[in-house]
Write an enzyme that holds these catalytic residues in place. Sequence first.
Site, PDB file in Angstrom:
ATOM      1  N   LEU A  36       0.767  -1.192  -0.038  1.00 13.51           N
ATOM      2  CA  LEU A  36       0.240   0.081  -0.082  1.00 13.51           C
ATOM      3  C   LEU A  36       0.830   1.028  -0.065  1.00 13.51           C
ATOM      4  O   LEU A  36       1.704   1.154   1.108  1.00 13.51           O
ATOM      5  CB  LEU A  36      -0.855   0.120   1.213  1.00 13.51           C
ATOM      6  CG  LEU A  36      -2.196   1.073   1.177  1.00 13.51           C
ATOM      7  CD1 LEU A  36      -3.038   0.578   0.025  1.00 13.51           C
ATOM      8  CD2 LEU A  36      -2.864   0.717   2.686  1.00 13.51           C
ATOM      9  N   ASP A  37       0.735   2.353  -0.944  1.00 10.18           N
ATOM     10  CA  ASP A  37       1.827   3.078  -1.168  1.00 10.18           C
ATOM     11  C   ASP A  37       1.887   4.073   0.026  1.00 10.18           C
ATOM     12  O   ASP A  37       0.992   4.019   0.848  1.00 10.18           O
ATOM     13  CB  ASP A  37       1.563   4.046  -2.415  1.00 10.18           C
ATOM     14  CG  ASP A  37       0.396   4.575  -2.468  1.00 10.18           C
ATOM     15  OD1 ASP A  37       0.273   5.682  -1.763  1.00 10.18           O
ATOM     16  OD2 ASP A  37      -0.609   4.390  -3.449  1.00 10.18           O
ATOM     17  N   LYS A  38       2.968   4.704   0.254  1.00  8.68           N
ATOM     18  CA  LYS A  38       3.165   5.447   1.323  1.00  8.68           C
ATOM     19  C   LYS A  38       2.362   6.406   1.699  1.00  8.68           C
ATOM     20  O   LYS A  38       1.934   6.862   2.816  1.00  8.68           O
ATOM     21  CB  LYS A  38       4.623   6.035   1.182  1.00  8.68           C
ATOM     22  CG  LYS A  38       5.230   6.681   2.431  1.00  8.68           C
ATOM     23  CD  LYS A  38       6.699   7.246   2.133  1.00  8.68           C
ATOM     24  CE  LYS A  38       7.233   7.736   3.662  1.00  8.68           C
ATOM     25  NZ  LYS A  38       8.551   8.130   3.427  1.00  8.68           N
TER      26      LYS A  38
END
Length: 226
Positions: free
Chosen positions: A97-99
């Site tokens: 899950l991207d930052k």
Amino acid sequence: MRINKLLSNYGYCSRRETNRMIEENRITVNGQNCIKGQWVEEDDIILIDNEPISLKEKIYIAFNKPVGITCTLEKTVKNNIGDYINFSDYIFPVGRLDKESQGLIILTNDGDLANKILESENKHEKEYIVTLNRPFNDSFINGMSEGVEICGVKTRKCQVSKISDNVFRIILTQGLNKQIRRMSKTFGYTVIKLERIRILNIKIDGIDIGKWRVLTDEELIKLQSC
């Protein structure tokens, strides 16, 4: 299978950690120093620091990732999941899950289950709530649902429904890099908040941001049968 995969499936350590131990000559197979990428059998005599390896107890965790946290437990990476989940046993996030996004992450040391969840052909559902920088219309919903050309491929058809003027729900069955952000950008919108609320039968309900819980037996049985 390769030594890296075996140790990951056993819940012993990551593939990267396996390579590091091989470089340090800490792993032997049938009395010989192991080499990177070596193929092994389960009945081979595999020693780490002269001790036989053994299956670890399986761990299954649901974590509500905050914005700004990187999906890794690597200690060399600042602001990572390990700042919130401190396990002595090896675990890893199932997928990413991207930052800039928040929400549900499953962590485990069960390599087989992780591979099953991540296998694109299984078309497992992941559900998100997305807030855009401005209101959208029905053509946006219809366009997103039919699939969008991003990164040289067309995304699969998906379920998209409007929640409010600038917030929608989307259920994907694939996980391309920053897929929802790229899809939205194609129509001229910028995602300002993205939260994953479900992976298969596991929901984020009741887990505060930055907190985690162990999956229930009922959840795990259903997850393993998907």
